[in-house]
Design an enzyme around this catalytic site. Structure first.
Site, PDB file in Angstrom:
ATOM      1  CB  CYS A  77      -1.008  -0.035   1.140  1.00  0.00           C
ATOM      2  SG  CYS A  77      -2.334   1.195   0.930  1.00  0.00           S
ATOM      3  CG  HIS A 177      -4.296  -3.140   2.498  1.00  0.00           C
ATOM      4  ND1 HIS A 177      -3.376  -2.706   3.424  1.00  0.00           N
ATOM      5  CD2 HIS A 177      -4.915  -2.025   2.025  1.00  0.00           C
ATOM      6  CE1 HIS A 177      -3.446  -1.383   3.532  1.00  0.00           C
ATOM      7  NE2 HIS A 177      -4.366  -0.948   2.687  1.00  0.00           N
ATOM      8  CD  GLU A 179      -2.402  -5.963   5.059  1.00  0.00           C
ATOM      9  OE1 GLU A 179      -2.782  -4.793   5.263  1.00  0.00           O
ATOM     10  OE2 GLU A 179      -1.652  -6.286   4.116  1.00  0.00           O
TER      11      GLU A 179
END
Length: 195
Positions: A77, A177, A179
């Site tokens: 990001c 992202h 995650e």
């Protein structure tokens, strides 16, 4: 394997550490130059604003250290945007590792800013995306982007194509992202750890 997650008060760090833990990997959150130099792999996550992030990186001397690293490096990001030359966000000079200028999305009737939500990846290149398909979706939250260039290894469209991922030498980075991108993000993290 020693994994260092760069600590520059850039937000988003705990979710990255948890994602690595789910893969059975213990990472060290650190700004210590010696620990970072010794690490086998580096993750550089970030949420927030470019000028504040660069201020913190300069205060810790990380602006000088990070460009010299030679081990596999993954920006996430804001961590991707900071690898560029300059950002329109706060008229900010960045780390200068990749040759892109970070631009702000121009909103229109169908495309709000920030670009937030699921979007699919296109034109996947490099082992970072091994086992993925172009219809696979990942999760984005950003108002600024890197244009498509020779460094682009994956694209997304909002409303025009932009760099969803970039690479230069050992420096890989993704605008989305990992995650927060479910099994697709997990596979990308696994692929990075296997580089």
């Amino acid at each position: 394997m020693e994994i260092a997650v760069i600590d520059y008060k850039g937000g988003n760090v705990q979710s990255v550490l948890f994602a690595l833990e789910r893969l059975g990997v213990q990472a060290t959150l650190t700004a210590d130059h010696d620990v970072i130099r010794r690490a086998d792999k580096i993750l550089f996550p970030g949420e927030g604003e470019a000028a504040s992030a660069m201020h913190e990186l300069r205060a810790q001397g990380l602006d000088k250290l990070l460009p010299t690293l030679e081990q596999p490096f993954l920006g996430i990001c804001l961590g991707m945007q900071l690898l560029g030359q300059h950002s329109e966000e706060g008229d900010t000079q960045l780390l200068g590792i990749l040759p892109f200028e970070v631009k702000r999305f121009a909103p229109d009737a169908q495309h709000k800013v920030p670009h937030m939500g699921w979007n699919n990846l296109q034109r996947l290149r490099t082992p970072l995306f091994e086992g993925l398909r172009e219809e696979d979706f990942v999760y984005f939250v950003h108002s600024y982007y890197a244009p498509v260039g020779e460094y682009t290894i994956a694209e997304a469209v909002y409303p025009a194509p932009f760099s969803a991922a970039v690479q230069h030498r050992n420096f890989y980075a993704v605008q989305f992202h990992t995650e927060k991108s479910g099994p697709v993000g997990t596979r990308i993290l696994q692929n990075f750890l296997a580089l």
